[in-house]
Design a protein around this motif. Structure first.
Motif, PDB file in Angstrom:
ATOM      1  N   SER A  12      -0.976  -2.233  -1.549  1.00 24.86           N
ATOM      2  CA  SER A  12      -1.822  -1.631  -2.580  1.00 24.86           C
ATOM      3  C   SER A  12      -3.086  -2.448  -2.791  1.00 24.86           C
ATOM      4  O   SER A  12      -4.176  -1.897  -2.934  1.00 24.86           O
ATOM      5  CB  SER A  12      -1.046  -1.508  -3.900  1.00 24.86           C
TER       6      SER A  12
ATOM      7  N   TRP B  40      -6.676  -0.846  -2.360  1.00 25.09           N
ATOM      8  CA  TRP B  40      -7.698  -0.784  -3.416  1.00 25.09           C
ATOM      9  C   TRP B  40      -8.975  -1.473  -2.963  1.00 25.09           C
ATOM     10  O   TRP B  40     -10.091  -0.994  -3.241  1.00 25.09           O
ATOM     11  CB  TRP B  40      -7.181  -1.434  -4.698  1.00 25.09           C
ATOM     12  N   SER B  41      -8.857  -2.594  -2.278  1.00 23.49           N
ATOM     13  CA  SER B  41     -10.030  -3.310  -1.781  1.00 23.49           C
ATOM     14  C   SER B  41     -10.745  -2.481  -0.715  1.00 23.49           C
ATOM     15  O   SER B  41     -11.988  -2.451  -0.656  1.00 23.49           O
ATOM     16  CB  SER B  41      -9.613  -4.660  -1.198  1.00 23.49           C
TER      17      SER B  41
ATOM     18  N   SER C 282     -12.676   0.430  -2.469  1.00 25.93           N
ATOM     19  CA  SER C 282     -13.938   0.011  -3.077  1.00 25.93           C
ATOM     20  C   SER C 282     -15.013  -0.207  -2.014  1.00 25.93           C
ATOM     21  O   SER C 282     -16.175   0.174  -2.199  1.00 25.93           O
ATOM     22  CB  SER C 282     -13.728  -1.269  -3.899  1.00 25.93           C
TER      23      SER C 282
ATOM     24  N   CYS D  84      -6.655   3.880   3.374  1.00 28.69           N
ATOM     25  CA  CYS D  84      -6.389   4.218   1.972  1.00 28.69           C
ATOM     26  C   CYS D  84      -5.197   5.165   1.862  1.00 28.69           C
ATOM     27  O   CYS D  84      -4.344   5.013   0.978  1.00 28.69           O
ATOM     28  CB  CYS D  84      -7.623   4.839   1.327  1.00 28.69           C
TER      29      CYS D  84
ATOM     30  N   LEU E 243      -2.761   2.389   0.442  1.00 28.44           N
ATOM     31  CA  LEU E 243      -2.920   2.557  -1.002  1.00 28.44           C
ATOM     32  C   LEU E 243      -1.947   3.584  -1.547  1.00 28.44           C
ATOM     33  O   LEU E 243      -1.138   3.286  -2.444  1.00 28.44           O
ATOM     34  CB  LEU E 243      -4.358   2.950  -1.325  1.00 28.44           C
TER      35      LEU E 243
ATOM     36  N   GLY F  87      -3.861  -2.363  -9.647  1.00 32.09           N
ATOM     37  CA  GLY F  87      -4.906  -1.459  -9.175  1.00 32.09           C
ATOM     38  C   GLY F  87      -6.239  -1.729  -9.853  1.00 32.09           C
ATOM     39  O   GLY F  87      -7.285  -1.801  -9.191  1.00 32.09           O
TER      40      GLY F  87
ATOM     41  N   SER G 182      -7.574  -5.432  -8.779  1.00 34.55           N
ATOM     42  CA  SER G 182      -7.980  -5.562  -7.382  1.00 34.55           C
ATOM     43  C   SER G 182      -9.165  -4.660  -7.058  1.00 34.55           C
ATOM     44  O   SER G 182     -10.087  -5.065  -6.327  1.00 34.55           O
ATOM     45  CB  SER G 182      -6.799  -5.256  -6.447  1.00 34.55           C
ATOM     46  N   PHE G 183      -9.197  -3.449  -7.620  1.00 33.16           N
ATOM     47  CA  PHE G 183     -10.315  -2.540  -7.336  1.00 33.16           C
ATOM     48  C   PHE G 183     -11.621  -3.086  -7.905  1.00 33.16           C
ATOM     49  O   PHE G 183     -12.637  -3.172  -7.205  1.00 33.16           O
ATOM     50  CB  PHE G 183     -10.044  -1.149  -7.894  1.00 33.16           C
TER      51      PHE G 183
END
Length: 600
Positions: free
Chosen positions: A170, A174-175, A178, A322, A326, A373, A376-377
């Motif tokens: 995850s 998330w990284s 972005s 993703c 994710l 989430g 990290s995002f």
């Protein structure tokens, strides 16, 4: 201090298997991308492990395991050069030497960084990706890891993530999300109406090889997270739940793609298998084998729809990172709260909702998903934005069209092969497609006028009754000229449109190699210049009669001119005659399908 040889050897083997997954990630990503970016992708996957290793040894380990503070470790942060590492004797396990534990956690850290690479492929600056990966593994990953595996606040309230659905997948997802958002889609990914267009990978064989490497590596990733072989039944149970989830996801992703797309798409099956492996990672030690099959089946369906979902949002993710990591990292974490079964292994101590445990564990898992989430995002988003406004994160348009192999590295992955032009002929055409090969406008050139006619033309020969009627209007003495245009592949779309605007809709396109007196680009192999470089070009052949040579030359020059070496050349030849096979017509008339048609 006494260590267990059995446990140490087990952690050693598992860590090597997880390390080997770097090859799998590199192969899948390279296979799913275009050949012109292969060197860049392989290089990123090489360097990401090196840079993540550096970040984790400098500070990452200390932040992750340096004490049991709620937010981050604060004690004994610097392990490099520290002769006394006894503070960490009981961290994770006391049966394995410190550096064995360190390396095992290091390869997990490297995996999180590698996930990002696929989502930003084919347009991210090499140096920007290196810097982002360093910050991710130095700060962002260790903080999340501390919350869950280092005794932080999520661990203290009972959050469970056995092998890293949240910590690794995850977080990486998330990284990656972005980064993909800030970078924007690749050139040509969406048409003028915003409809997503397929950009096929260049080597599905390589992608499948990578998948099997990852599948193998997962048998170290999940079972190895026990960090002990003192309970072989636990290890074998985790081995079985991991594999069962994967095989069910293979089946359901294939079936779902077959239903939704109309064909059992191999790319979706590859992503489906990975989705099943990701989906079981958090709960592999807590669920029954039957439950793992259900989790995998759900993951295989989710990944197919998730790929399309991100495409519709204009989030261009070339490898589906993703969708795989994710979406199914979140699914796998939720599955802990739903399917956990107390006693299924010695590691499973709490029941999930479906086994009478109520909503407590599920609630904790949902809280962890939201917290990780969000952190990290937004942390990754901030890093990407800082890089964007300082050194930039996206290559130039010219570099992206030409390929990052040349622009970023001065290398080519396949020097002896010409890459296929991205606008290859395709009989599956819709009105929104900007590529005119195979469109209704060129259909006359092969004996049809609609996409349906194109399919017919590509199939069996037409009967006399079905043949296109021809009106013969003989015109003698018309000058016929063949024109060959050698140009850079990246200018093909503009050139094609310009030729169509002056009435030339039929052409033959060939991928060729060549160079002029300047001998092409300066490329290198192992630091040594490759002086004579046969460059990939396209060669367009057209035959004109109604359109003048002067008008054609002027049009081509306006499109191709840059003022630099390599703009291309135009060759003109007198044509003695042209014969249309279908009708037997000669000369000018052989270039027409009706008296008012333009040049073929």
């Amino acid at each position: 201090m006494d260590y267990s040889i059995t446990d140490t050897l087990w952690v050693f083997l598992a860590a090597i298997l997880v390390f080997f997954m770097n090859l799998g990630f590199a192969s899948v990503e390279a296979g799913f991308a275009r050949s012109k970016n292969t060197v860049n992708i392989l290089s990123k996957n090489f360097i990401v492990f090196a840079i993540s290793s550096l970040g984790f040894i400098l500070l990452g380990w200390g932040l992750m395991f340096g004490g049991t503070g709620g937010f981050v470790g604060t004690s004994h942060l610097w392990v490099l050069g520290n002769a006394d590492l006894s503070f960490y004797d009981n961290t994770l396990t006391s049966a394995v030497p410190f550096w064995g534990k360190f390396f095992f956690e290091l390869v997990f850290c490297g995996t999180a960084a590698t996930i990002v690479s696929g989502a930003v492929a084919e347009r991210v600056k090499y140096v920007s990706f290196i810097i982002f990966s360093f910050i991710l593994t130095l700060l962002i990953y260790p903080i999340i890891g501390h919350w869950i595996w280092g005794g932080g606040w999520l661990a203290q309230i009972g959050f469970k993530d056995f092998a890293g659905d949240t910590v690794v997948h995850s977080l990486g997802g998330w990284s990656a999300l972005s980064g993909a958002l800030i970078l924007g889609p690749r050139i040509g990914k969406y048409d003028k109406n915003g409809k997503p267009r397929a950009i096929p990978g260049h080597n599905m064989s390589l992608a499948v090889i990578g998948l099997f490497v990852l599948w193998l590596g997962w048998f170290g990733f999940n079972p190895g997270s026990t960090l002990t072989f003192q309970n072989p039944s636990d290890v074998m149970h985790i081995l079985m739940t991991t594999n069962s989830s994967a095989i069910m996801a293979v089946l359901t992703s294939t079936i779902t793609a077959w239903i939704v797309i109309g064909k059992p798409d191999l790319g979706m099956t590859v992503n489906g298998c990975l989705a099943g492996l990701v989906g079981i990672t958090a709960s592999c030690a807590y669920v029954t084998v039957g439950a793992s099959m259900i989790i995998g089946a759900i993951a295989g369906v989710i990944v197919v729809f998730a790929v399309g979902f991100f495409d519709k949002l204009h989030i261009d993710d070339p490898v589906g990172a993703c969708a795989v990591h994710l979406c199914n990292g979140v699914l796998g974490t939720v599955a802990v709260g739903l399917f956990s079964c107390r006693g299924v292994t010695t590691l499973s101590t709490e029941n999930g909702l479906f086994y009478g445990g109520g909503f407590h564990l599920l609630g904790v898992e949902l809280l962890g998903i939201v917290a990780v989430g969000a952190f990290s995002f937004f942390a990754s988003f901030a890093v990407w934005q800082i890089l964007k406004h300082t050194i930039g994160i996206r290559v130039t348009k010219e570099e992206e069209l030409q390929g990052l192999d040349i622009g970023e590295h001065g290398n080519v992955a396949y020097p002896d092969f010409a890459p296929a032009t991205a606008t290859a002929f395709n009989t599956e055409i819709d009105d929104d497609d900007e590529r005119k090969f195979g469109s209704g406008k060129i259909a006359a050139a092969i004996g049809g006028s609609t996409p349906a006619d194109l399919k017919k033309a590509a199939g069996a020969e037409a009967s006399v009754q079905e043949a296109v009627p021809v009106t013969r209007v003989e015109r003698a003495g018309a000058k016929i000229t063949k024109v060959s245009i050698v140009a850079n592949q990246t200018r093909f779309a503009e050139l094609e449109d310009a030729l169509e605007n002056i009435g030339i809709t039929g052409m033959t396109v060939t991928n060729v190699f060549g160079h002029g007196m300047q001998k092409g680009h300066s490329t290198y192999f192992r630091g040594v210049p490759v002086e004579t470089r046969l460059l990939p070009k396209i060669k367009l052949d057209v035959v004109i009669c109604k359109v003048s040579s002067e008008e054609l030359i002027d049009t081509v020059q306006k499109v191709l001119y840059t003022g630099r070496y390599g703009d291309g050349k135009i060759f003109l030849y007198d044509v003695e005659d042209v014969v249309k096979i279908r009708t037997g017509e000669h000369g000018y008339d052989a270039l027409q399908d009706d008296p008012g048609a333009q040049d073929d």
